[in-house]
Write a protein that holds these residues in place. Structure first.
Motif, PDB file in Angstrom:
ATOM      1  N   ARG A   1      11.367  48.814 -17.141  1.00 24.17           N
ATOM      2  CA  ARG A   1      10.803  47.973 -18.824  1.00 24.17           C
ATOM      3  C   ARG A   1       9.766  47.620 -18.472  1.00 24.17           C
ATOM      4  NH1 ARG A   1      14.064  45.325 -22.666  1.00 24.17           N
ATOM      5  NH2 ARG A   1      11.664  45.553 -23.613  1.00 24.17           N
ATOM      6  N   ILE A   2       9.877  46.495 -16.827  1.00 30.69           N
ATOM      7  CA  ILE A   2       8.300  46.041 -16.844  1.00 30.69           C
ATOM      8  C   ILE A   2       7.417  46.888 -16.312  1.00 30.69           C
ATOM      9  CG2 ILE A   2       9.185  43.841 -17.036  1.00 30.69           C
ATOM     10  CD1 ILE A   2       9.311  44.423 -13.689  1.00 30.69           C
ATOM     11  N   ALA A   3       7.781  47.864 -15.670  1.00 26.34           N
ATOM     12  CA  ALA A   3       6.674  49.292 -14.686  1.00 26.34           C
ATOM     13  C   ALA A   3       6.210  50.132 -16.073  1.00 26.34           C
ATOM     14  CB  ALA A   3       7.303  49.322 -13.770  1.00 26.34           C
ATOM     15  N   GLN A   4       7.084  50.329 -17.526  1.00 21.67           N
ATOM     16  CA  GLN A   4       6.595  51.244 -18.676  1.00 21.67           C
ATOM     17  C   GLN A   4       6.172  50.652 -19.516  1.00 21.67           C
ATOM     18  OE1 GLN A   4       6.663  55.075 -17.761  1.00 21.67           O
ATOM     19  NE2 GLN A   4       7.026  54.440 -15.376  1.00 21.67           N
ATOM     20  N   GLU A   5       6.661  49.756 -19.986  1.00 19.08           N
ATOM     21  CA  GLU A   5       5.677  49.051 -21.464  1.00 19.08           C
ATOM     22  C   GLU A   5       4.661  48.473 -21.422  1.00 19.08           C
ATOM     23  OE1 GLU A   5       9.571  47.833 -23.020  1.00 19.08           O
ATOM     24  OE2 GLU A   5      10.798  49.626 -22.906  1.00 19.08           O
ATOM     25  N   GLU A   6       3.493  48.533 -21.846  1.00 15.56           N
ATOM     26  CA  GLU A   6       2.840  47.235 -21.829  1.00 15.56           C
ATOM     27  C   GLU A   6       2.643  46.250 -22.729  1.00 15.56           C
ATOM     28  OE1 GLU A   6      -1.589  47.591 -23.196  1.00 15.56           O
ATOM     29  OE2 GLU A   6      -0.809  48.510 -25.175  1.00 15.56           O
ATOM     30  N   ILE A   7       2.390  44.572 -21.307  1.00 13.65           N
ATOM     31  CA  ILE A   7       3.198  44.094 -21.203  1.00 13.65           C
ATOM     32  C   ILE A   7       2.377  43.143 -22.516  1.00 13.65           C
ATOM     33  CG2 ILE A   7       3.744  41.566 -20.606  1.00 13.65           C
ATOM     34  CD1 ILE A   7       5.219  43.216 -17.804  1.00 13.65           C
ATOM     35  N   PHE A   8       1.293  43.366 -22.188  1.00 12.51           N
ATOM     36  CA  PHE A   8      -0.483  42.610 -22.429  1.00 12.51           C
ATOM     37  C   PHE A   8      -0.345  41.425 -22.510  1.00 12.51           C
ATOM     38  CE2 PHE A   8      -4.262  43.017 -25.916  1.00 12.51           C
ATOM     39  CZ  PHE A   8      -4.727  43.735 -24.961  1.00 12.51           C
ATOM     40  N   GLY A   9      -0.376  40.918 -20.729  1.00 12.39           N
ATOM     41  CA  GLY A   9      -0.251  39.278 -20.684  1.00 12.39           C
ATOM     42  C   GLY A   9      -0.722  39.675 -19.095  1.00 12.39           C
ATOM     43  N   PRO A  10      -0.670  38.571 -18.114  1.00  4.22           N
ATOM     44  CA  PRO A  10      -1.236  38.097 -17.149  1.00  4.22           C
ATOM     45  C   PRO A  10      -0.049  38.741 -15.847  1.00  4.22           C
ATOM     46  CG  PRO A  10      -1.023  36.393 -17.700  1.00  4.22           C
ATOM     47  CD  PRO A  10      -0.663  37.258 -19.223  1.00  4.22           C
ATOM     48  N   VAL A  11       0.494  39.873 -16.002  1.00  2.00           N
ATOM     49  CA  VAL A  11       1.146  40.016 -15.429  1.00  2.00           C
ATOM     50  C   VAL A  11       1.312  41.706 -14.308  1.00  2.00           C
ATOM     51  CG1 VAL A  11       4.410  40.655 -15.711  1.00  2.00           C
ATOM     52  CG2 VAL A  11       3.078  39.216 -17.327  1.00  2.00           C
ATOM     53  N   ILE A  12       1.616  41.661 -13.346  1.00  2.00           N
ATOM     54  CA  ILE A  12       0.689  42.686 -12.860  1.00  2.00           C
ATOM     55  C   ILE A  12       2.902  43.021 -12.290  1.00  2.00           C
ATOM     56  CG2 ILE A  12       0.518  42.933  -9.455  1.00  2.00           C
ATOM     57  CD1 ILE A  12      -2.220  40.958 -10.092  1.00  2.00           C
ATOM     58  N   CYS A  13       2.713  44.546 -11.938  1.00  2.00           N
ATOM     59  CA  CYS A  13       4.102  45.007 -11.080  1.00  2.00           C
ATOM     60  C   CYS A  13       3.724  45.916  -9.939  1.00  2.00           C
ATOM     61  CB  CYS A  13       4.671  45.895 -11.726  1.00  2.00           C
ATOM     62  SG  CYS A  13       5.281  45.451 -13.551  1.00  2.00           S
ATOM     63  N   ALA A  14       3.956  44.942  -8.389  1.00  2.00           N
ATOM     64  CA  ALA A  14       3.072  45.884  -7.270  1.00  2.00           C
ATOM     65  C   ALA A  14       4.357  47.014  -6.966  1.00  2.00           C
ATOM     66  CB  ALA A  14       2.793  44.984  -6.132  1.00  2.00           C
ATOM     67  N   PHE A  15       3.451  47.996  -6.234  1.00  2.00           N
ATOM     68  CA  PHE A  15       4.800  49.269  -5.986  1.00  2.00           C
ATOM     69  C   PHE A  15       4.198  49.449  -3.699  1.00  2.00           C
ATOM     70  CE2 PHE A  15       4.151  49.048 -10.316  1.00  2.00           C
ATOM     71  CZ  PHE A  15       5.112  49.530 -10.619  1.00  2.00           C
ATOM     72  N   PRO A  16       5.095  49.617  -3.882  1.00  2.00           N
ATOM     73  CA  PRO A  16       4.633  50.196  -2.657  1.00  2.00           C
ATOM     74  C   PRO A  16       4.310  51.097  -2.356  1.00  2.00           C
ATOM     75  CG  PRO A  16       6.740  49.537  -1.687  1.00  2.00           C
ATOM     76  CD  PRO A  16       6.365  49.538  -3.143  1.00  2.00           C
ATOM     77  N   PHE A  17       4.141  52.633  -1.115  1.00  2.00           N
ATOM     78  CA  PHE A  17       3.497  53.905  -1.780  1.00  2.00           C
ATOM     79  C   PHE A  17       3.257  54.460  -0.300  1.00  2.00           C
ATOM     80  CE2 PHE A  17      -0.898  53.043  -2.300  1.00  2.00           C
ATOM     81  CZ  PHE A  17      -1.348  54.032  -1.511  1.00  2.00           C
ATOM     82  N   ASP A  18       3.848  55.945   0.360  1.00  2.00           N
ATOM     83  CA  ASP A  18       3.313  56.654   1.232  1.00  2.00           C
ATOM     84  C   ASP A  18       2.463  56.936   1.964  1.00  2.00           C
ATOM     85  OD1 ASP A  18       5.938  54.284   2.859  1.00  2.00           O
ATOM     86  OD2 ASP A  18       6.854  55.885   1.403  1.00  2.00           O
ATOM     87  N   ASP A  19       2.325  57.885   0.974  1.00  2.00           N
ATOM     88  CA  ASP A  19       0.970  59.309   0.910  1.00  2.00           C
ATOM     89  C   ASP A  19       0.359  59.171  -0.399  1.00  2.00           C
ATOM     90  OD1 ASP A  19       2.061  61.506  -0.088  1.00  2.00           O
ATOM     91  OD2 ASP A  19       4.335  61.022   1.289  1.00  2.00           O
TER      92      ASP A  19
END
Length: 487
Positions: free
Chosen positions: A385-403
């Motif tokens: 949910r933290i990755a899909q829903e708009e929080i509207f606060g100073p919150v970053i969700c970080a994800f690694p990716f490969d290509d």
């Protein structure tokens, strides 16, 4: 304290007059830095909407309809001068009521003045076209551009001055009239801006400003004598406005929420990208619709980069919003504070790791305000949910990716499509990402640049219609086709 905060309760602007709500009711507006009451504000209801719309209709069909483009241009230029003259007061009102740091609010006031001058230029650049046709008769065909009429403008609390100007300026440029509904957590600056409109020479009834709660926006949306609704705010409220407007087939433009991807490739200028990625979310305490809250970082640099972003966040001074040293002010209200902190608690429950932040600030002079620390989550899954829903606060969700293909697919795996960022030194890669990210604005090697000459708006559930660019003016105009027999 700004002079406009003195005196009694703040009134509504209807038909060029400052009036109480017909009910006589008011509500308090608070300083989110301290929790103290700043002022009492008139609480409009449907009856006040009726009289404001009537004033706007009378002005549209009356003297305002006889203003030439150059006269509308002069008013906008005068209004820009007044915003510059009173920029410090306008900035302080924004800062005190919604919590943006004062240095940022002063900058926004300057942006508004420049934007008003842009729209002043547009006022004399409205034109139709002469069109070739293949009709068997000898006929001249051309188009006229005419103002759509009475505009109901509903704005959010996260940028009261900017939002008020961005709704009112195109109305003035095109010859429309407007009833502006200010957000309950951002009423003071729109009211002051309305006063400046009158001082600039806007005739009575052309600009009306109502304050109050959701019932005001709902009444505007369904009002039979409102020709267009322009709304900036949440998707939930936007859908209600669309439903309410359907019965009268109003023209509607929507600038809704976002969950924007910010993609950092390993070949990027990382020093530049760290600050850019952090301030893409921490600016205005994350209360920005286009914030780059989903931070995708190429795996080879992910851990180091995310740690650097978290450390950068720790350097930002959290403080009272009118302190020139403050970089991170408060959340706008207790209601929004509860929303943001609930997501901060939800992240670890869903399995995300807190890299930094995630707490309330309660020390010293900040104890009575709604302050949180800038927060970075890692080990976030795309379906959390933290990755899909708009929080509207100073919150970053970080994800690694490969290509490349993977990150583009994941960047687009959201209901929203407002904006996105790309950080790379490879121009071919940048252009490929620009074309494939489904969002209305893409920034490359920076984040959040805005200018009135460039359109801004969303794909998917981030809305439709554009603000900025020629599209912004067109949204306030009707096109009339004309046929004249010549032989």
């Amino acid at each position: 304290m700004p002079a406009s905060l003195s005196g009694g309760p703040k009134k509504l602007l209807i038909g060029g007059e400052w009036v109480d709500a017909l009910s006589g009711e008011t509500f308090p507006t608070l300083n989110p830095s301290t929790g103290a009451v700043l002022a009492q504000i008139a609480m409009a209801d449907e009856a006040d909407v009726d009289r404001a719309v009537a004033a706007a209709r009378a002005a549209f069909e009356g003297p305002w309809s006889r203003f030439k483009p150059a006269e509308r241009q002069r008013i906008l230029l005068r209004l820009a001068d007044l915003v510059e003259r009173d920029g410090d007061e306008l900035a302080m009102l924004d800062t005190l009521e919604m919590g943006r740091p004062i240095t940022d609010s002063v900058r926004v006031a300057g942006i508004v003045a420049r934007g008003l001058r842009h729209f002043a230029g547009m006022a004399t650049a409205i034109h139709g076209e002469t069109l070739a046709n293949s009709h068997p008769l000898d006929v001249l065909s051309y188009t006229l551009k005419e103002p759509v009429g009475v505009v109901g403008a509903i704005i959010p609390w996260n940028g009261p001055l900017f939002s008020a100007a961005w709704k009112i300026a195109p109305a003035l440029a095109t010859g429309c009239t407007v009833v502006l509904k200010a957000a309950e957590d951002g009423s003071l600056t729109p009211l002051r801006f309305g006063a400046l409109c009158l001082e600039a020479g806007v005739p009575p009834g052309v600009v009306n400003v109502l304050t109050g709660f959701g019932a005001v926006g709902a009444a505007l949306s369904r009002h039979p004598d409102v020709d267009k609704i322009t709304f900036t705010g949440s998707g939930e409220t936007g859908r209600k406005i669309i439903e309410a407007s359907a019965a009268t087939a109003k023209r509607v433009t929507m600038e809704l929420g976002g969950k924007s991807p910010n993609i950092v490739f390993a070949d990027a200028d990382l020093d530049l990208a760290v600050q850019g990625a952090a301030m893409a979310v921490f600016s205005n305490c994350g209360q920005v619709c286009a914030a780059g809250t989903r931070l995708f970082v190429e795996r080879s640099i992910h851990d180091e980069f995310v740690a650097r972003v978290a450390e950068f966040g720790k350097t930002l001074k959290i403080g009272i919003s009118n302190d020139p040293e403050t970089r991170l002010g408060p959340i706008v209200s207790s209601r929004q504070f509860d929303r943001v902190t609930s997501y901060m608690a939800l992240g670890p429950e869903e399995g995300a790791r807190v890299v930094s932040g995630g707490t309330r600030v309660t020390e010293g002079e900040l104890a009575n305000g709604w302050f949180v620390t800038p927060t970075v989550f890692s080990e976030v899954k795309d379906d959390m949910r933290i990755a899909q829903e708009e929080i509207f606060g100073p919150v970053i969700c970080a994800f690694p990716f490969d290509d490349f293909d993977e990150v583009i697919t994941r960047a687009n795996a959201t209901r929203f499509g407002l904006a996105g960022g790309v950080w790379t030194r490879d121009i071919t890669k940048a252009h490929a990402a620009i074309r494939r990210i489904r969002a209305g604005s893409i920034w490359v090697n920076h984040y959040m640049a805005m200018d009135p000459a460039v359109p801004f708006g969303g794909y998917k559930l981030s809305g439709y219609g554009r603000e900025g660019g020629t599209e912004h003016i067109e949204a306030y105009l009707n096109t009339k086709g004309v046929w004249i027999r010549t032989g």
